[in-house]
Design a protein around this motif. Structure first.
Motif, PDB file in Angstrom:
ATOM      1  N   THR A  15       0.830  -1.217   0.000  1.00 52.82           N
ATOM      2  CA  THR A  15       0.000   0.000   0.000  1.00 52.82           C
ATOM      3  C   THR A  15       0.862   1.264   0.000  1.00 52.82           C
ATOM      4  O   THR A  15       0.658   2.155  -0.853  1.00 52.82           O
ATOM      5  N   PRO A  16       1.850   1.388   0.887  1.00 52.82           N
ATOM      6  CA  PRO A  16       2.691   2.601   0.817  1.00 52.82           C
ATOM      7  C   PRO A  16       3.434   2.716  -0.515  1.00 52.82           C
ATOM      8  O   PRO A  16       3.577   3.816  -1.048  1.00 52.82           O
ATOM      9  N   LEU A  17       3.892   1.588  -1.047  1.00 55.53           N
ATOM     10  CA  LEU A  17       4.602   1.652  -2.319  1.00 55.53           C
ATOM     11  C   LEU A  17       3.675   2.098  -3.442  1.00 55.53           C
ATOM     12  O   LEU A  17       4.076   2.859  -4.345  1.00 55.53           O
ATOM     13  N   ALA A  18       2.412   1.618  -3.401  1.00 59.44           N
ATOM     14  CA  ALA A  18       1.459   2.043  -4.431  1.00 59.44           C
ATOM     15  C   ALA A  18       1.188   3.539  -4.331  1.00 59.44           C
ATOM     16  O   ALA A  18       1.080   4.250  -5.349  1.00 59.44           O
ATOM     17  N   ILE A  19       1.096   4.030  -3.099  1.00 58.01           N
ATOM     18  CA  ILE A  19       0.870   5.464  -2.907  1.00 58.01           C
ATOM     19  C   ILE A  19       2.055   6.269  -3.419  1.00 58.01           C
ATOM     20  O   ILE A  19       1.899   7.304  -4.104  1.00 58.01           O
ATOM     21  N   ILE A  20       3.273   5.762  -3.098  1.00 64.99           N
ATOM     22  CA  ILE A  20       4.477   6.474  -3.566  1.00 64.99           C
ATOM     23  C   ILE A  20       4.527   6.488  -5.076  1.00 64.99           C
ATOM     24  O   ILE A  20       4.836   7.522  -5.698  1.00 64.99           O
ATOM     25  N   ASP A  21       4.191   5.373  -5.701  1.00 67.17           N
ATOM     26  CA  ASP A  21       4.237   5.292  -7.159  1.00 67.17           C
ATOM     27  C   ASP A  21       3.191   6.230  -7.779  1.00 67.17           C
ATOM     28  O   ASP A  21       3.456   6.937  -8.764  1.00 67.17           O
ATOM     29  N   SER A  22       1.992   6.255  -7.197  1.00 70.38           N
ATOM     30  CA  SER A  22       0.934   7.123  -7.722  1.00 70.38           C
ATOM     31  C   SER A  22       1.335   8.598  -7.587  1.00 70.38           C
ATOM     32  O   SER A  22       1.146   9.418  -8.515  1.00 70.38           O
ATOM     33  N   ALA A  23       1.894   8.933  -6.440  1.00 69.25           N
ATOM     34  CA  ALA A  23       2.323  10.319  -6.238  1.00 69.25           C
ATOM     35  C   ALA A  23       3.413  10.696  -7.209  1.00 69.25           C
ATOM     36  O   ALA A  23       3.445  11.821  -7.749  1.00 69.25           O
ATOM     37  N   ALA A  24       4.335   9.757  -7.455  1.00 69.82           N
ATOM     38  CA  ALA A  24       5.421  10.047  -8.395  1.00 69.82           C
ATOM     39  C   ALA A  24       4.888  10.252  -9.807  1.00 69.82           C
ATOM     40  O   ALA A  24       5.368  11.102 -10.560  1.00 69.82           O
ATOM     41  N   GLN A  25       3.832   9.469 -10.169  1.00 71.29           N
ATOM     42  CA  GLN A  25       3.245   9.645 -11.499  1.00 71.29           C
ATOM     43  C   GLN A  25       2.590  11.039 -11.614  1.00 71.29           C
ATOM     44  O   GLN A  25       2.713  11.725 -12.641  1.00 71.29           O
ATOM     45  N   LEU A  26       1.836  11.481 -10.570  1.00 71.14           N
ATOM     46  CA  LEU A  26       1.190  12.784 -10.600  1.00 71.14           C
ATOM     47  C   LEU A  26       2.237  13.890 -10.673  1.00 71.14           C
ATOM     48  O   LEU A  26       2.091  14.881 -11.415  1.00 71.14           O
ATOM     49  N   LEU A  27       3.293  13.745  -9.899  1.00 76.19           N
ATOM     50  CA  LEU A  27       4.351  14.755  -9.934  1.00 76.19           C
ATOM     51  C   LEU A  27       5.016  14.800 -11.294  1.00 76.19           C
ATOM     52  O   LEU A  27       5.416  15.873 -11.784  1.00 76.19           O
ATOM     53  N   ALA A  28       5.138  13.613 -11.932  1.00 72.12           N
ATOM     54  CA  ALA A  28       5.758  13.601 -13.254  1.00 72.12           C
ATOM     55  C   ALA A  28       4.916  14.355 -14.264  1.00 72.12           C
ATOM     56  O   ALA A  28       5.434  15.057 -15.152  1.00 72.12           O
TER      57      ALA A  28
END
Length: 607
Positions: free
Chosen positions: A397-410
């Motif tokens: 779950t934390p990794l999915a959140i980190i990945d999603s946030a990184a995609q939005l920031l990208a």
């Protein structure tokens, strides 16, 4: 030869002739043993006893006079007198070894002599004594009837009997008796040889065999009156052999264990030593030297000693005995060897049994240690599995959140801060590696515990490849991922999640072990009823000797130095591919890169 040798000793009435009644008429002994005019000394040998049975005293006197100076083989004659058949029976009972009997027919009865013959042959069973029947009344006992009906050896009429004929009859009878005695003695000797040899075969040790051999040897011809010694070549402490007495009888018993030169006079000791050399017996100083030869166990030399010399017949009997017991000698030696081997075998079996028992105890202890270690390992693996499950649940779950946030920031960085894209790419790549590491460990543990179940579904092959490649394109935007579909079939039946894990592991290895500027190629093709999937890089390569071990769990080759990893990725790939009924292999050359080739059936096996 004198004229009187051919004159009758008795007149027609059976009484002595008048001119032969006195000792003055007795003959002298010439050189040929016959009477002549000169007298000589009486021979010193043991006399030949001659039984004279007659009721006429003058017959006895005349016979004594005639035989006084006769001799045969160096031995004089001795008259044993009996004046009646009854007296003769008593004499024969006391002296059954008498060689010759001069027997009158008519004595106390008209057939007393003939009845005495029956008594000698039938009642006494004496077949050796030679019986010369002398009768003065041939009509009372006709020669033909007597010879046929009675076991006599000669028939003489007193009226025809001369000194020469008497001497001839006695010599013939003595020779016959001697031959019969020799034959009987040889027969008895053969019986003793057989009996002695049979008893020897019962011996079960060399010492007892040699002792019995010496004891039985003197019984063969001497009835225990001789002394016997046995000699063998015995090794001394310095390695040399010495002829030594190993057994003895009688007064020589104390000689056992002594060298031959201390036991025997020089001449006899030399004869014993010579027998070992020639392997043949001999005679010396009245002794008999015999050789017992065996095939495999050496030679034994026997020496027999007695007062009178051994005859040729006795020597032959002794040699026959030695030849017969040689087989028993070999048997005893073989028996001793067998006993020794049996003891050695029993000792080795006992030692081996103790060793096996010790090994068994060690194995039991080792088994207990292994069982305890296995219990600890199973407990540890169970704890590891629980930990990985917890980590997977807590980290995903934390990794999915980190990945999603990184995609939005990208997405925003493309508009407001393009310089942030590289940093965001690193974040997403780390998330991807961490997620892949968790999946790999979970899958590996499930494979080892055989809890992983295959769930094949209909898949689009190219879509599967794009789905596996896409995260790496995002995580490594600078890398070139080349997909070559070839003539591969569009659809296959496989477990999509596990095949995605296979491709992810192969792509992850290709990225780790190749330079950033080099491409990574994914090829697919058809090979009959199989589909081929290949991942190729142009990186470090793998030394050829290490290739057979690439798919071992936790194995990391020399080219993995300085590269992070757990060593379970390729092992997991092989296990998943084999679950699908396929195979995987690798080709590599150092400095030129590596190629991993997965071959799968178009349809995976059912669960």
């Amino acid at each position: 030869m004198g004229d009187r040798d051919d004159e009758p000793l008795f007149d027609d009435s059976g009484t002595t002739a008048g001119n032969m009644t006195g000792p003055a008429a007795g003959p002298g002994a010439g050189a040929d043993g016959h009477p002549d005019a000169s007298r000589r000394a009486r021979p010193a040998g043991v006399p030949w006893p001659v039984l004279v049975v007659d009721d006429d005293p003058q017959v006895h006197a005349m016979t004594v006079v005639l035989l006084r100076d006769f001799e045969f083989e160096g031995r004089p004659f001795e008259v044993v007198s009996a004046h009646s058949a009854a007296e003769a029976k008593a004499v024969l009972t006391e002296r059954p070894d008498l060689p010759v009997a001069l027997l009158d027919v008519v004595m106390e009865t008209e057939d007393a002599g003939l009845q005495l013959v029956r008594h000698i042959r039938e009642d006494l069973g004496n077949r050796r004594i030679r019986i010369v029947l002398r009768t003065g009344q041939p009509g009372q006992a006709p020669e033909r009837d007597v010879v046929v009906s009675y076991d006599i050896n000669d028939y003489k009429s007193k009226s025809d009997l001369t000194a020469q004929r008497l001497y001839t009859s006695l010599v013939s009878a003595l020779r016959a008796w001697r031959d019969i005695v020799t034959i009987e003695r040889n027969r008895q000797g053969l019986e003793r040889v057989l009996a002695a040899a049979s008893s020897l075969f019962e011996a079960r040790s060399m010492h007892s065999f040699v002792e019995r051999l010496v004891q039985q040897l003197v019984q063969v011809v001497d009835h225990g009156n001789a002394t016997a010694l046995a000699f063998r070549r015995v090794e001394r402490g310095d390695g040399r052999e010495e002829t030594t007495a190993v057994a003895a009888t009688g007064r020589a018993g104390q000689s056992v264990g002594s060298p031959v030169w201390q036991v025997l006079p020089a001449a006899r000791a030399a004869a014993v030593e010579q027998a070992f050399v020639t392997q043949a017996g001999t005679g010396i100083d009245g002794c008999c030297v015999l050789v017992v030869r065996t095939r495999e166990h050496g030679t034994t030399v026997l020496l027999l000693e007695r007062q009178e010399p051994y005859t040729a017949d006795e020597n032959r009997l002794l040699e026959l005995f030695c030849d017969r017991v040689a087989i028993g000698f070999d048997n005893v030696c073989l028996y001793e060897e067998l006993v020794g081997l049996n003891r050695s075998l029993e000792k080795r079996v006992e030692e081996r049994t103790l060793e096996l028992e010790e090994n068994q105890r060690a194995l039991v202890k080792a088994k207990e240690r292994v069982e305890r270690a296995l219990e600890r390992e199973l407990a540890a693996r169970d704890q590891q599995r629980q930990f990985l499950s917890m980590v997977s649940h807590e980290f995903r779950t934390p990794l999915a959140i980190i990945d999603s946030a990184a995609q939005l920031l990208a997405l925003r960085a493309e508009q407001i801060g393009p310089d942030m894209l590289e940093r965001l790419s690193v974040i997403r790549g780390s998330v991807l590696r961490l997620t892949g590491l968790i999946d790999a460990h979970l899958t590996s543990e499930r494979l080892q515990s055989r809890t992983l179940m295959l769930e094949p579904v209909d898949l689009d092959l190219q879509t599967l490849i794009r789905s596996a490649v896409q995260p790496f394109r995002i995580a490594y935007p600078g890398r070139d991922f080349v997909v070559e579909p070839g003539d591969a079939p569009r659809r296959i039946t496989a477990d999509g999640h596990l095949m995605g894990l296979v491709l992810s592991n192969l792509l992850n290895n290709a990225i780790k072990y190749s330079d950033p500027g080099t491409p990574i190629t994914i090829r697919t093709a058809r090979d009959g009823g199989m589909v081929v999937l290949e991942v190729q890089d142009w990186g470090r390569g793998i030394p050829e000797p290490e290739i057979p071990r690439l798919f071992e769990r936790f194995y990391r080759g020399s080219s993995a130095a300085g590269v992070s990893g757990s060593g379970i990725g390729l092992h997991t790939v092989q296990q998943i591919v084999q679950m699908h009924g396929g195979s995987v292999d690798a080709e590599s050359e150092v400095g030129e890169g590596s190629s991993f080739r997965v071959v799968l059936p178009l349809e995976a096996p059912s669960r």
